[in-house]
Design an enzyme around this catalytic site. Structure first.
Site, PDB file in Angstrom:
ATOM      1  N   GLY A  50      78.876   7.428  38.627  1.00 18.11           N
ATOM      2  CA  GLY A  50      77.509   7.413  39.136  1.00 18.11           C
ATOM      3  C   GLY A  50      77.233   6.351  40.186  1.00 18.11           C
ATOM      4  N   HIS A  51      78.229   5.558  40.537  1.00 23.15           N
ATOM      5  CA  HIS A  51      78.008   4.442  41.480  1.00 23.15           C
ATOM      6  C   HIS A  51      79.093   4.439  42.548  1.00 23.15           C
ATOM      7  CE1 HIS A  51      77.275   0.233  42.790  1.00 23.15           C
ATOM      8  NE2 HIS A  51      76.084   0.407  42.281  1.00 23.15           N
ATOM      9  N   PHE A  52      79.079   5.135  43.512  1.00 21.32           N
ATOM     10  CA  PHE A  52      78.187   6.233  43.871  1.00 21.32           C
ATOM     11  C   PHE A  52      79.044   7.474  44.052  1.00 21.32           C
ATOM     12  CE2 PHE A  52      76.254   2.334  45.533  1.00 21.32           C
ATOM     13  CZ  PHE A  52      75.007   2.384  44.957  1.00 21.32           C
ATOM     14  N   ILE A  57      81.826   2.478  44.511  1.00 21.07           N
ATOM     15  CA  ILE A  57      81.794   1.026  44.711  1.00 21.07           C
ATOM     16  C   ILE A  57      81.579   0.384  43.341  1.00 21.07           C
ATOM     17  CG2 ILE A  57      80.503  -0.900  45.727  1.00 21.07           C
ATOM     18  CD1 ILE A  57      79.689   0.980  47.997  1.00 21.07           C
TER      19      ILE A  57
END
Length: 150
Positions: A50-52, A57
């Protein structure tokens, strides 16, 4: 790079476990003064989902947490047996600077130096480095407390 503490030894010191154990090994240790830890960042880290999406990252807060874990090992190893039955807790973070993103495939070198210890509060200066370049830096404080106290 010589290993001073492997993952099994780290797990005897830190209470963290997957997915929140953010240090793979310790490669340098000068008791009570400084320590260097390694975190191998892989695409399999759960936070990358989820990041990203499409542009993974490592979250900056997790880089700071990795610094705190390495600092916790430094403080633990410099402490007496009474403290070794307690847990090292983060007390504060100051002057954090994120300079460069940490990506899948990077090897994070986490350098932590003790800058003082007063009344049980440890102070640290920390840097996270990838390929010789500082990605993150911060000043951290931590203390030991009974597990059931907080």
């Amino acid at each position: 790079m010589e290993t001073v503490f492997d993952i099994n030894e780290i797990m005897k010191i830190l209470p963290h476990r997957y997915p929140f154990l953010l240090v793979d090994r310790i490669v340098e240790h000068v008791p009570g003064e400084r320590i260097v830890g390694i975190k191998n960042v892989t695409i399999n880290e759960p936070f990358f989902q989820g990041h990203f999406p499409g542009h993974p990252i490592m979250p900056g807060v997790l880089i700071v947490e990795a610094m705190a874990q390495v600092g916790g090992i430094l403080a633990y190893m410099a402490s007496d047996d009474e403290v070794r039955n307690k847990v090292c807790y983060f007390a504060s973070i100051d002057n954090v600077k994120f300079r460069k993103p940490v990506l899948p495939g990077d090897q994070l070198r986490i350098e932590v130096a003790a800058t003082g210890c007063k009344r049980g509060i440890w102070c640290f200066s920390a840097k996270a480095i990838v390929k010789g370049k500082v990605t993150t830096q911060a000043e951290l404080k931590a203390t030991f407390a009974d597990k059931d106290r907080l």
